[in-house]
Write a protein that holds these residues in place. Structure first.
Motif, PDB file in Angstrom:
ATOM      1  N   LEU A 174      60.384  71.045  35.987  1.00 53.23           N
ATOM      2  CA  LEU A 174      59.042  71.573  35.727  1.00 53.23           C
ATOM      3  C   LEU A 174      59.117  72.895  34.962  1.00 53.23           C
ATOM      4  CD1 LEU A 174      55.989  71.410  36.128  1.00 53.23           C
ATOM      5  CD2 LEU A 174      56.290  72.553  38.344  1.00 53.23           C
ATOM      6  N   PHE A 175      60.060  73.752  35.359  1.00 54.90           N
ATOM      7  CA  PHE A 175      60.235  75.038  34.694  1.00 54.90           C
ATOM      8  C   PHE A 175      60.606  74.854  33.218  1.00 54.90           C
ATOM      9  CE2 PHE A 175      63.245  78.520  33.585  1.00 54.90           C
ATOM     10  CZ  PHE A 175      62.334  79.560  33.549  1.00 54.90           C
ATOM     11  N   LEU A 176      61.576  73.982  32.945  1.00 62.85           N
ATOM     12  CA  LEU A 176      62.013  73.751  31.565  1.00 62.85           C
ATOM     13  C   LEU A 176      60.924  73.084  30.736  1.00 62.85           C
ATOM     14  CD1 LEU A 176      65.688  72.523  32.138  1.00 62.85           C
ATOM     15  CD2 LEU A 176      64.947  74.728  31.226  1.00 62.85           C
ATOM     16  N   ILE A 177      60.207  72.145  31.333  1.00 63.00           N
ATOM     17  CA  ILE A 177      59.132  71.464  30.605  1.00 63.00           C
ATOM     18  C   ILE A 177      58.031  72.459  30.225  1.00 63.00           C
ATOM     19  CG2 ILE A 177      57.260  69.787  30.859  1.00 63.00           C
ATOM     20  CD1 ILE A 177      59.213  68.073  32.490  1.00 63.00           C
ATOM     21  N   ALA A 199      55.473  85.042  23.662  1.00 62.48           N
ATOM     22  CA  ALA A 199      55.645  86.074  24.689  1.00 62.48           C
ATOM     23  C   ALA A 199      54.505  86.056  25.695  1.00 62.48           C
ATOM     24  CB  ALA A 199      55.754  87.441  24.028  1.00 62.48           C
ATOM     25  N   ILE A 200      53.283  85.909  25.229  1.00 60.62           N
ATOM     26  CA  ILE A 200      52.128  85.903  26.136  1.00 60.62           C
ATOM     27  C   ILE A 200      52.182  84.695  27.069  1.00 60.62           C
ATOM     28  CG2 ILE A 200      49.619  85.646  26.234  1.00 60.62           C
ATOM     29  CD1 ILE A 200      49.454  87.279  23.656  1.00 60.62           C
ATOM     30  N   LEU A 201      52.400  83.524  26.510  1.00 58.60           N
ATOM     31  CA  LEU A 201      52.442  82.315  27.334  1.00 58.60           C
ATOM     32  C   LEU A 201      53.613  82.344  28.313  1.00 58.60           C
ATOM     33  CD1 LEU A 201      51.577  79.596  24.651  1.00 58.60           C
ATOM     34  CD2 LEU A 201      50.082  80.569  26.389  1.00 58.60           C
ATOM     35  N   THR A 202      54.774  82.840  27.858  1.00 55.05           N
ATOM     36  CA  THR A 202      55.941  82.914  28.739  1.00 55.05           C
ATOM     37  C   THR A 202      55.705  83.892  29.885  1.00 55.05           C
ATOM     38  OG1 THR A 202      57.396  82.404  26.869  1.00 55.05           O
ATOM     39  CG2 THR A 202      58.422  83.334  28.835  1.00 55.05           C
ATOM     40  N   SER A 203      55.087  85.038  29.598  1.00 62.66           N
ATOM     41  CA  SER A 203      54.811  86.017  30.659  1.00 62.66           C
ATOM     42  C   SER A 203      53.863  85.447  31.699  1.00 62.66           C
ATOM     43  CB  SER A 203      54.222  87.293  30.052  1.00 62.66           C
ATOM     44  OG  SER A 203      52.973  87.033  29.429  1.00 62.66           O
ATOM     45  N   ILE A 204      52.910  84.642  31.265  1.00 62.19           N
ATOM     46  CA  ILE A 204      51.989  84.005  32.218  1.00 62.19           C
ATOM     47  C   ILE A 204      52.749  83.056  33.132  1.00 62.19           C
ATOM     48  CG2 ILE A 204      50.039  82.420  32.427  1.00 62.19           C
ATOM     49  CD1 ILE A 204      48.934  83.617  29.836  1.00 62.19           C
ATOM     50  N   ILE A 205      53.637  82.231  32.531  1.00 64.50           N
ATOM     51  CA  ILE A 205      54.412  81.276  33.322  1.00 64.50           C
ATOM     52  C   ILE A 205      55.317  82.000  34.310  1.00 64.50           C
ATOM     53  CG2 ILE A 205      56.198  79.509  33.212  1.00 64.50           C
ATOM     54  CD1 ILE A 205      53.442  78.549  32.359  1.00 64.50           C
ATOM     55  N   PHE A 206      56.012  83.029  33.850  1.00 63.18           N
ATOM     56  CA  PHE A 206      56.936  83.744  34.725  1.00 63.18           C
ATOM     57  C   PHE A 206      56.196  84.468  35.854  1.00 63.18           C
ATOM     58  CE2 PHE A 206      60.271  83.134  31.574  1.00 63.18           C
ATOM     59  CZ  PHE A 206      61.391  83.028  32.389  1.00 63.18           C
ATOM     60  N   SER A 207      55.043  85.036  35.562  1.00 61.56           N
ATOM     61  CA  SER A 207      54.278  85.700  36.622  1.00 61.56           C
ATOM     62  C   SER A 207      53.824  84.694  37.668  1.00 61.56           C
ATOM     63  CB  SER A 207      53.067  86.416  36.024  1.00 61.56           C
ATOM     64  OG  SER A 207      52.179  85.490  35.407  1.00 61.56           O
ATOM     65  N   PHE A 208      53.464  83.490  37.225  1.00 61.99           N
ATOM     66  CA  PHE A 208      53.076  82.437  38.163  1.00 61.99           C
ATOM     67  C   PHE A 208      54.251  82.035  39.038  1.00 61.99           C
ATOM     68  CE2 PHE A 208      52.947  77.856  39.054  1.00 61.99           C
ATOM     69  CZ  PHE A 208      51.806  77.797  39.845  1.00 61.99           C
ATOM     70  N   ILE A 209      55.435  81.890  38.427  1.00 63.46           N
ATOM     71  CA  ILE A 209      56.623  81.488  39.192  1.00 63.46           C
ATOM     72  C   ILE A 209      57.012  82.564  40.195  1.00 63.46           C
ATOM     73  CG2 ILE A 209      59.101  81.010  38.994  1.00 63.46           C
ATOM     74  CD1 ILE A 209      58.492  79.663  36.330  1.00 63.46           C
ATOM     75  N   MET A 227      59.363  74.470  27.296  1.00 63.85           N
ATOM     76  CA  MET A 227      59.334  73.636  26.089  1.00 63.85           C
ATOM     77  C   MET A 227      57.901  73.491  25.576  1.00 63.85           C
ATOM     78  SD  MET A 227      61.980  70.570  27.005  1.00 63.85           S
ATOM     79  CE  MET A 227      63.748  70.847  27.079  1.00 63.85           C
ATOM     80  N   ALA A 228      56.964  73.308  26.512  1.00 62.38           N
ATOM     81  CA  ALA A 228      55.561  73.166  26.116  1.00 62.38           C
ATOM     82  C   ALA A 228      55.054  74.437  25.437  1.00 62.38           C
ATOM     83  CB  ALA A 228      54.705  72.834  27.335  1.00 62.38           C
ATOM     84  N   ILE A 229      55.507  75.591  25.927  1.00 62.60           N
ATOM     85  CA  ILE A 229      55.128  76.863  25.299  1.00 62.60           C
ATOM     86  C   ILE A 229      55.641  76.911  23.865  1.00 62.60           C
ATOM     87  CG2 ILE A 229      55.590  79.348  25.321  1.00 62.60           C
ATOM     88  CD1 ILE A 229      55.501  79.194  28.376  1.00 62.60           C
ATOM     89  N   ILE A 250      65.891  76.694  24.506  1.00 57.40           N
ATOM     90  CA  ILE A 250      64.609  77.355  24.719  1.00 57.40           C
ATOM     91  C   ILE A 250      64.389  78.523  23.766  1.00 57.40           C
ATOM     92  CG2 ILE A 250      63.145  78.458  26.446  1.00 57.40           C
ATOM     93  CD1 ILE A 250      63.780  75.518  26.961  1.00 57.40           C
ATOM     94  N   GLY A 251      65.466  79.126  23.263  1.00 62.57           N
ATOM     95  CA  GLY A 251      65.326  80.299  22.414  1.00 62.57           C
ATOM     96  C   GLY A 251      65.643  80.062  20.948  1.00 62.57           C
ATOM     97  N   ILE A 252      66.898  79.739  20.650  1.00 58.67           N
ATOM     98  CA  ILE A 252      67.363  79.699  19.258  1.00 58.67           C
ATOM     99  C   ILE A 252      66.747  78.546  18.479  1.00 58.67           C
ATOM    100  CG2 ILE A 252      69.396  79.398  17.790  1.00 58.67           C
ATOM    101  CD1 ILE A 252      71.007  80.904  19.886  1.00 58.67           C
ATOM    102  N   ILE A 253      66.736  77.349  19.056  1.00 58.06           N
ATOM    103  CA  ILE A 253      66.246  76.175  18.313  1.00 58.06           C
ATOM    104  C   ILE A 253      64.764  76.312  17.932  1.00 58.06           C
ATOM    105  CG2 ILE A 253      65.713  73.710  18.537  1.00 58.06           C
ATOM    106  CD1 ILE A 253      68.389  73.388  19.964  1.00 58.06           C
ATOM    107  N   PRO A 254      63.853  76.657  18.849  1.00 58.63           N
ATOM    108  CA  PRO A 254      62.447  76.817  18.426  1.00 58.63           C
ATOM    109  C   PRO A 254      62.261  77.889  17.362  1.00 58.63           C
ATOM    110  CG  PRO A 254      62.611  76.671  20.816  1.00 58.63           C
ATOM    111  CD  PRO A 254      64.006  76.807  20.312  1.00 58.63           C
ATOM    112  N   ILE A 255      62.984  79.002  17.485  1.00 59.09           N
ATOM    113  CA  ILE A 255      62.864  80.063  16.471  1.00 59.09           C
ATOM    114  C   ILE A 255      63.363  79.562  15.124  1.00 59.09           C
ATOM    115  CG2 ILE A 255      63.778  82.310  15.771  1.00 59.09           C
ATOM    116  CD1 ILE A 255      63.691  83.152  18.679  1.00 59.09           C
ATOM    117  N   PHE A 256      64.485  78.835  15.118  1.00 61.76           N
ATOM    118  CA  PHE A 256      65.020  78.298  13.871  1.00 61.76           C
ATOM    119  C   PHE A 256      64.039  77.317  13.228  1.00 61.76           C
ATOM    120  CE2 PHE A 256      67.447  75.033  11.581  1.00 61.76           C
ATOM    121  CZ  PHE A 256      68.115  75.823  10.656  1.00 61.76           C
ATOM    122  N   VAL A 257      63.425  76.462  14.058  1.00 64.16           N
ATOM    123  CA  VAL A 257      62.440  75.500  13.539  1.00 64.16           C
ATOM    124  C   VAL A 257      61.252  76.230  12.936  1.00 64.16           C
ATOM    125  CG1 VAL A 257      60.785  73.707  14.205  1.00 64.16           C
ATOM    126  CG2 VAL A 257      63.132  73.618  15.065  1.00 64.16           C
TER     127      VAL A 257
END
Length: 270
Positions: free
Chosen positions: A143-146, A247-257, A149-151, A214-221
């Motif tokens: 769930l965390f990885l999905i 960054a905004i979406l990731t911070s929301i997810i991490f705060s929820f977790i 990835m969705a972000i 989660i980091g390098i591949i999306p940035i490269f794309v």
């Protein structure tokens, strides 16, 4: 001599075009035949009570089709590993690319479980029975990885819609997934190191696979998409927009977790 049905490139051997990555005539026909056979099988009426022999035959045919499809995916995986960028603009392979992303999620969850199990057995031996089960670890890690990835998919989708190509969610998933062969290979190494009880190297491989996926591949794309075309504003500001959204979406997810999962563990310990 084999001809590519997409770009017209000719080459003597290989199942995938060396220029654009599209399956060549033989591989494309084989994959199409496999998909058609699976569709025909699914559309067949269900066997009645007295058709045990036919049911066994159909099951055998389905197993053979699954084997053939697995072989096609394995060939696709090897091509991804050798030439990841070759499939960047090949939308016909998006299902295989999505499969790569799903496989990465599952094997990463398995690697995390092996590390957690080793950690609890060595550090908290008396409380090993209270550790999370394999189902819990796979569920939470997946769930965390999905979510991450969705972000990435959403951030790239929004940026491309506003400043670059007009891509669909399927296009974005395909472009990201075309590079997932390397994270899969690295994470498989993490599992092997874990089974050999070399946990330090297992954690290193797991971390490298995570950073890649989660980091390098999306940035490269994102950079590659912006280098092709850009609307309205300069590519630099388009890329800044992508980073801000991520960054905004990731911070929301991490705060929820942090509020849910870590809070539950603290209340359990107290």
């Amino acid at each position: 001599m084999k001809n590519c049905l997409t770009c017209g490139h000719s080459q003597e051997d290989g199942k995938f075009c060396g220029k654009c990555g599209t399956p060549l005539e033989s591989a494309a026909l084989e994959q199409a035949a496999t998909i058609n056979n699976m569709t025909d099988y699914q559309n067949q009426p269900q066997p009645q009570a007295g058709q045990a022999v036919q049911e066994t035959s159909h099951s055998s045919d389905q197993i053979e089709l699954l084997k053939k499809q697995s072989k096609l995916y394995f060939n696709h995986f090897l091509e991804q590993l050798k030439k990841p960028s070759a499939g960047f603009n090949v939308e016909i392979a998006w299902k295989n690319n999505l499969t790569s992303m799903i496989i990465y999620v599952l094997i990463t969850a398995l690697s995390v479980f092996l590390l957690i199990k080793s950690f609890t057995s060595r550090t908290f031996g008396l409380f090993e029975s209270y550790g999370p089960s394999i189902i819990q670890v796979i569920l939470y890690v997946s769930l965390f990885l999905i979510l991450l990835m969705a972000i990435n998919v959403l951030a790239i989708f929004l940026t491309s819609k506003l400043f670059s190509e007009n891509l669909s969610f399927t296009n974005v998933i395909s472009k990201i997934g075309s590079y997932y062969a390397l994270p899969i290979a690295v994470t498989i190494l993490s599992i092997l190191f874990g089974l050999l009880k070399s946990y330090t190297y297992s954690m290193i491989m797991l971390y490298i696979g995570f950073v890649l996926a989660i980091g390098i591949i999306p940035i490269f794309v994102m950079v590659k998409l912006l280098s092709n075309t850009s609307k309205i504003i300069d590519n630099f500001y388009s890329f800044i927009f992508y980073l801000v959204v991520t960054a905004i979406l990731t911070s929301i997810i991490f705060s929820f977790i942090i509020d849910s999962t870590i809070g539950d563990y603290l209340s359990f310990l107290i």
